[in-house]
Design a protein around this motif. Structure first.
Motif, PDB file in Angstrom:
ATOM      1  N   UNK A  56     -11.250 -10.713  -5.415  1.00  0.00           N
ATOM      2  CA  UNK A  56     -11.214  -9.813  -6.608  1.00  0.00           C
ATOM      3  C   UNK A  56      -9.676  -9.599  -7.033  1.00  0.00           C
ATOM      4  N   UNK A  57      -8.741  -9.404  -6.102  1.00  0.00           N
ATOM      5  CA  UNK A  57      -7.464  -8.866  -6.190  1.00  0.00           C
ATOM      6  C   UNK A  57      -6.325 -10.145  -6.632  1.00  0.00           C
ATOM      7  N   UNK A  58      -6.579 -11.159  -6.145  1.00  0.00           N
ATOM      8  CA  UNK A  58      -5.796 -12.309  -6.433  1.00  0.00           C
ATOM      9  C   UNK A  58      -6.031 -13.022  -7.983  1.00  0.00           C
ATOM     10  N   UNK A  59      -7.366 -13.015  -8.441  1.00  0.00           N
ATOM     11  CA  UNK A  59      -7.448 -13.180  -9.857  1.00  0.00           C
ATOM     12  C   UNK A  59      -6.692 -12.138 -10.891  1.00  0.00           C
ATOM     13  N   UNK A 101       2.646  -8.386   3.591  1.00  0.00           N
ATOM     14  CA  UNK A 101       3.190  -7.092   4.189  1.00  0.00           C
ATOM     15  C   UNK A 101       1.928  -6.319   4.447  1.00  0.00           C
ATOM     16  N   UNK A 102       1.485  -5.866   3.253  1.00  0.00           N
ATOM     17  CA  UNK A 102       0.132  -5.056   3.304  1.00  0.00           C
ATOM     18  C   UNK A 102      -1.034  -5.598   3.966  1.00  0.00           C
ATOM     19  N   UNK A 103      -1.185  -6.969   3.966  1.00  0.00           N
ATOM     20  CA  UNK A 103      -2.563  -7.579   4.314  1.00  0.00           C
ATOM     21  C   UNK A 103      -2.233  -7.552   6.168  1.00  0.00           C
ATOM     22  N   UNK A 104      -0.979  -7.748   6.553  1.00  0.00           N
ATOM     23  CA  UNK A 104      -0.918  -7.502   7.904  1.00  0.00           C
ATOM     24  C   UNK A 104      -1.132  -6.159   8.309  1.00  0.00           C
ATOM     25  N   UNK A 105      -0.560  -5.038   7.717  1.00  0.00           N
ATOM     26  CA  UNK A 105      -0.984  -3.617   7.982  1.00  0.00           C
ATOM     27  C   UNK A 105      -2.309  -3.347   7.875  1.00  0.00           C
ATOM     28  N   UNK A 106      -2.962  -3.963   7.026  1.00  0.00           N
ATOM     29  CA  UNK A 106      -4.192  -3.872   6.836  1.00  0.00           C
ATOM     30  C   UNK A 106      -5.145  -4.165   7.972  1.00  0.00           C
ATOM     31  N   UNK A 107      -4.936  -5.535   8.497  1.00  0.00           N
ATOM     32  CA  UNK A 107      -5.335  -6.061   9.683  1.00  0.00           C
ATOM     33  C   UNK A 107      -4.922  -5.231  11.016  1.00  0.00           C
ATOM     34  N   UNK A 108      -3.841  -4.412  10.931  1.00  0.00           N
ATOM     35  CA  UNK A 108      -3.637  -3.861  12.039  1.00  0.00           C
ATOM     36  C   UNK A 108      -4.028  -2.611  11.811  1.00  0.00           C
ATOM     37  N   UNK A 114      -9.441  -2.076   1.609  1.00  0.00           N
ATOM     38  CA  UNK A 114      -9.114  -1.892   0.032  1.00  0.00           C
ATOM     39  C   UNK A 114      -7.551  -1.795  -0.184  1.00  0.00           C
ATOM     40  N   UNK A 115      -7.004  -0.692   0.392  1.00  0.00           N
ATOM     41  CA  UNK A 115      -5.602  -0.088   0.353  1.00  0.00           C
ATOM     42  C   UNK A 115      -4.814  -1.248   0.301  1.00  0.00           C
ATOM     43  N   UNK A 116      -5.077  -1.940   1.637  1.00  0.00           N
ATOM     44  CA  UNK A 116      -3.972  -3.046   1.871  1.00  0.00           C
ATOM     45  C   UNK A 116      -4.097  -4.285   0.868  1.00  0.00           C
ATOM     46  N   UNK A 118      -5.192  -3.989  -2.568  1.00  0.00           N
ATOM     47  CA  UNK A 118      -4.919  -3.730  -3.721  1.00  0.00           C
ATOM     48  C   UNK A 118      -3.613  -2.937  -4.118  1.00  0.00           C
ATOM     49  N   UNK A 119      -2.633  -2.472  -2.906  1.00  0.00           N
ATOM     50  CA  UNK A 119      -1.783  -1.743  -3.040  1.00  0.00           C
ATOM     51  C   UNK A 119      -0.643  -2.769  -3.800  1.00  0.00           C
ATOM     52  N   UNK A 120      -0.430  -3.843  -3.322  1.00  0.00           N
ATOM     53  CA  UNK A 120       0.692  -4.696  -4.077  1.00  0.00           C
ATOM     54  C   UNK A 120       0.306  -4.812  -5.613  1.00  0.00           C
ATOM     55  N   UNK A 121      -1.069  -5.096  -5.972  1.00  0.00           N
ATOM     56  CA  UNK A 121      -1.239  -5.177  -7.225  1.00  0.00           C
ATOM     57  C   UNK A 121      -0.827  -3.751  -7.982  1.00  0.00           C
ATOM     58  N   UNK A 122      -1.252  -2.742  -7.337  1.00  0.00           N
ATOM     59  CA  UNK A 122      -1.010  -1.414  -8.091  1.00  0.00           C
ATOM     60  C   UNK A 122       0.558  -1.257  -8.146  1.00  0.00           C
ATOM     61  N   UNK A 123       1.264  -1.472  -7.187  1.00  0.00           N
ATOM     62  CA  UNK A 123       2.799  -1.475  -7.400  1.00  0.00           C
ATOM     63  C   UNK A 123       3.199  -2.285  -8.394  1.00  0.00           C
TER      64      UNK A 123
END
Length: 162
Positions: A56-59, A101-108, A114-116, A118-123
């Motif tokens: 959902x986030x990429x589109x 960066x945020x995807x790696x933080x989410x996987x970690x 959800x935050x990992x 959608x956060x780049x999109x929000x920023x």
């Protein structure tokens, strides 16, 4: 004279483990089902949940780039078209690095999936809204002005070296 022989390759290859579906190949409903089943077994589902939210986030990113590109496109061009290209590439590169960066933080486990995702999109949406506000007040953001001036100086330096 003709003999048709049908082979179900999907069935044969799946049984042998050759053709496995990745998260990218699965539909949203398949991913949700897989996540539910993995949670029932007590397995970690973070990477699957990230894949689900990325569907959902990429589109949605296309709309964000329009939100950013519109105010940049209506600003007066003093330094030519190539500075706009540089700014565009800088924005795309920044988004790409932030999403990784945020995807790696989410996987970690630092952020929830959800935050990992959608956060780049929000920023970037906040950046787009800031650019819209600046365009509404007919001002150029200092970063755009700074990058445009540096690019003009760089072109002049290259021209002088020839």
């Amino acid at each position: 004279s003709v003999y048709d022989f049908r082979i179900d390759l999907k069935k044969r290859m799946t049984r042998r483990g050759i053709m496995r579906m990745t998260e990218r190949d699965m539909s949203v409903s398949q991913l949700r089902w897989l996540i539910r089943e993995m949670k029932k077994r007590g397995e970690k589902t973070t990477d699957k949940e990230i894949s689900l939210h990325k569907k959902f986030a990429i589109p949605f990113t296309c709309l964000i780039f329009v939100l950013i590109g519109f105010p940049l496109g209506i600003r007066p061009k003093r330094s030519g078209r190539s500075s706009g290209l540089i700014i565009c590439l800088a924005i795309i590169f920044t988004y790409y690095i932030a999403s990784i960066f945020f995807e790696v933080l989410g996987e970690g486990g630092v952020f929830s999936p959800v935050v990992a995702v959608w956060l780049p999109n929000t920023l970037m949406t906040l950046v787009g809204l800031y650019l819209f506000r600046m365009a509404h007040h007919e001002r150029v953001p200092w970063v755009v002005e700074f990058l445009g001036n540096r690019f003009v100086q760089f072109k002049a330096w290259l021209r002088d070296r020839k």
